[in-house]
Design a protein around this motif. Structure first.
Motif, mmCIF file in Angstrom:
data_model
loop_
_atom_site.group_PDB
_atom_site.id
_atom_site.type_symbol
_atom_site.label_atom_id
_atom_site.label_comp_id
_atom_site.label_asym_id
_atom_site.label_seq_id
_atom_site.Cartn_x
_atom_site.Cartn_y
_atom_site.Cartn_z
ATOM 1 N N UNK A 151 0.787 -0.778 0.084
ATOM 2 C CA UNK A 151 0.556 -0.661 -0.256
ATOM 3 C C UNK A 151 0.733 1.397 0.044
ATOM 4 N N UNK A 152 1.918 1.228 0.942
ATOM 5 C CA UNK A 152 2.849 2.605 0.730
ATOM 6 C C UNK A 152 3.355 2.904 0.157
ATOM 7 N N UNK A 153 4.004 1.647 -0.994
ATOM 8 C CA UNK A 153 4.875 1.996 -2.110
ATOM 9 C C UNK A 153 3.850 2.339 -3.459
ATOM 10 N N UNK A 154 2.371 2.958 -2.655
ATOM 11 C CA UNK A 154 1.630 3.496 -3.884
ATOM 12 C C UNK A 154 0.977 4.381 -4.077
ATOM 13 N N UNK A 155 0.910 4.716 -2.389
ATOM 14 C CA UNK A 155 0.033 5.784 -1.478
ATOM 15 C C UNK A 155 0.547 7.324 -1.587
ATOM 16 N N UNK A 156 -0.188 8.158 -1.673
ATOM 17 C CA UNK A 156 0.234 9.499 -1.641
ATOM 18 C C UNK A 156 0.237 9.729 -0.637
ATOM 19 N N UNK A 157 1.545 11.166 -0.569
ATOM 20 C CA UNK A 157 2.587 11.923 0.535
ATOM 21 C C UNK A 157 1.155 12.574 0.627
ATOM 22 N N UNK A 158 1.082 12.782 2.158
ATOM 23 C CA UNK A 158 0.307 14.263 2.935
ATOM 24 C C UNK A 158 1.417 15.603 3.025
ATOM 25 N N UNK A 159 2.229 15.074 3.071
ATOM 26 C CA UNK A 159 3.349 16.325 3.557
ATOM 27 C C UNK A 159 4.229 15.330 2.311
ATOM 28 N N UNK A 160 5.048 15.735 1.649
ATOM 29 C CA UNK A 160 5.881 16.018 0.585
ATOM 30 C C UNK A 160 7.949 16.867 0.532
ATOM 31 N N UNK A 161 8.219 16.895 1.511
ATOM 32 C CA UNK A 161 9.592 18.092 1.399
ATOM 33 C C UNK A 161 10.448 17.137 0.849
ATOM 34 N N UNK A 162 9.596 17.030 -0.238
ATOM 35 C CA UNK A 162 10.482 15.491 -1.104
ATOM 36 C C UNK A 162 12.391 16.389 -1.912
ATOM 37 N N UNK A 163 11.938 17.752 -2.405
ATOM 38 C CA UNK A 163 12.697 18.704 -3.476
ATOM 39 C C UNK A 163 13.619 19.129 -2.002
ATOM 40 N N UNK A 164 13.222 19.597 -1.183
ATOM 41 C CA UNK A 164 14.279 20.278 -0.481
ATOM 42 C C UNK A 164 14.962 18.964 0.137
ATOM 43 N N UNK A 165 14.818 17.672 1.035
ATOM 44 C CA UNK A 165 15.287 16.854 1.670
ATOM 45 C C UNK A 165 16.803 15.903 0.164
ATOM 46 N N UNK A 166 15.860 16.540 -0.718
ATOM 47 C CA UNK A 166 17.444 15.861 -1.782
ATOM 48 C C UNK A 166 18.567 16.724 -1.830
ATOM 49 N N UNK A 167 17.874 18.358 -1.642
ATOM 50 C CA UNK A 167 18.567 19.049 -1.417
ATOM 51 C C UNK A 167 20.271 19.169 -0.223
ATOM 52 N N UNK A 168 19.111 19.497 0.678
ATOM 53 C CA UNK A 168 20.277 18.263 1.933
ATOM 54 C C UNK A 168 20.396 17.304 1.501
ATOM 55 N N UNK A 169 19.988 16.228 1.420
ATOM 56 C CA UNK A 169 21.170 15.306 1.718
ATOM 57 C C UNK A 169 22.307 14.777 0.371
#
Lengths: 283, 283
Positions: free
Chosen positions: B128-146
């Motif tokens: 389920x979680x592999x398909x589920x939409x994120x309710x909060x999704x700060x992915x761009x920021x995460x990638x940049x920090x990483x």
């Protein structure tokens, strides 16, 4: 029924739910939780859960100064049930077994219980319970007791459900005394709710004297106790009354839907089962 | 996160569940409930819930004399997760976005939480979680920090989930410190669980010093605090760590599944939502 350990966190949950219903003042709600928490050490597992409920709900009334937080909901439930009354009356009259249909309808009304943490939809629940198998079904004994009975004592439970109880009382057609709580506690039926449900037209209405959300004999008045001992047939509706009366020595028929898993286990049934169970019933 | 009024009945429910896990002795369970009830009046709504949890779980250890009731379950969860490891590793390697898939898998592991009253099936939850939409999704920021990070501090949550954390750590490919609890509390990951999960192969393992089911800075040791302040990227897994760290002033990325409605509301999402949320994160 004795108090089980898992009733204890449930008391705290009930206190929170009822306090939130009674007031929006967070300090008062916290005070209810603090004092309920303090009560826990004095809870004996040898008393019935509604005896503790009696203290908890009194404490909530004392702290919130709200004596009847469920009044509007009770009225709405009674009115909703009254709207269904004509159709259900017809359904009973045309049923193959009117008594059994009336019993099922009375049990369906038992979903209107704000003491348990469950939502309900009375129309959907009615449809389901009209078809549902009974997990305990002492119907033959019930019919035999009813046939011989000159008087019925019908111990009510929730407001709204009381309209469905009226249908069963009308179907049984015996002189009946309908029993209400002494004071408002959760959404349990008190005298004015019984009158609003039209129970005064089909029965004598008396208070048990109990301020608990249940019939606990040690809290009841002598008039009720006399009726309880002398009535030919005693019908007890709902979980609270089962908790209070499950160990009495006279015959009692319990009609309820098991909405709590602890009570279900005590009854030897599963959660959500419907029950027509006689105790101390000989054939 | 502050303590909400509805956390209080939940504390009692958690105490009951944990006590029952720790002992079959009903008198000890009652003693846990009595003393938890007494604690309630001293709970301030201004502290985080796991600070109260710290006292509750210590009290359960003291009364039941069982320091690690979840040990067998933790081992079973770790072994179950290790069996899934090769397939999940492959899945990440072949994904369009390996980092995002690894994040989803790490969040799926977060269902292995015995502090909340929910059952789970890790295989179903993964799907389920592999398909589920994120309710909060700060992915761009995460990638940049990483991308900029020379060091990652990864604050673990539950045992078993830790194997899924390992997959994310391997996928990020940065020097990482994995943080565990100081003592066993519920099924939270301690040092030996992290080693059993293979985290010693991919990270340095340190204890935060916290004995609470969360990272609460005032309970943490100075070594952890230094790491917390100096690491380029801090990842916080799970609800407990969110409760403890949601108001810190440094950037933190929270990865979790919202399994409790109070925490969901605090996060501005719904129950069962999945969350990748950065705080104090500038772009």
């Amino acid at each position: 029924m004795k108090t089980y350990l898992e009733c204890i966190p449930c008391f705290m949950q009930q206190a929170y739910r009822a306090a939130k219903f009674a007031t929006h003042d967070e300090e008062k709600i916290k005070k209810v939780l603090d004092s309920t928490g303090e009560m826990i050490k004095s809870i004996s597992l040898n008393v019935t859960p509604p005896e503790t409920g009696n203290h908890i709900y009194k404490n909530i009334r004392d702290i919130t100064l709200n004596n009847d937080p469920y009044k509007d909901i009770k009225n709405a439930n009674i009115n909703e049930a009254l709207k269904l009354y004509p159709e259900l009356k017809m359904r009973i009259q045309h049923a193959d077994d009117p008594l059994l249909t009336a019993i099922r309808i009375a049990i369906a009304g038992n979903v209107m219980d704000l003491g348990v943490n469950k939502s309900y939809n009375i129309i959907d629940d009615l449809q389901e319970i009209l078809k549902q198998d009974f997990a305990a079904f002492d119907y033959d004994q019930f019919k035999e007791h009813l046939q011989k009975a000159k008087s019925v004592l019908y111990i009510g439970d929730n407001a709204g459900e009381s309209v469905f109880d009226r249908l069963l009382i009308e179907t049984m057609g015996k002189p009946t005394t309908f029993v209400v709580r002494e004071v408002p506690v959760i959404n349990d039926c008190v005298e004015e709710d019984a009158v609003a449900s039209g129970l005064d037209k089909v029965s004598e209405i008396i208070s048990s004297g109990s301020t608990a959300p249940a019939t606990i004999l040690s809290l009841c008045n002598s008039f009720f106790i006399e009726k309880f001992n002398q009535s030919d047939l005693v019908i007890s509706k709902g979980q609270g009354n089962y908790e209070g009366l499950s160990e009495v020595s006279r015959p009692v028929f319990f009609l309820l839907k098991a909405k709590c898993k602890v009570i279900a286990r005590d009854l030897g049934v599963s959660e959500n089962d419907i029950v027509l169970k006689g105790i101390n019933v000989k054939l």
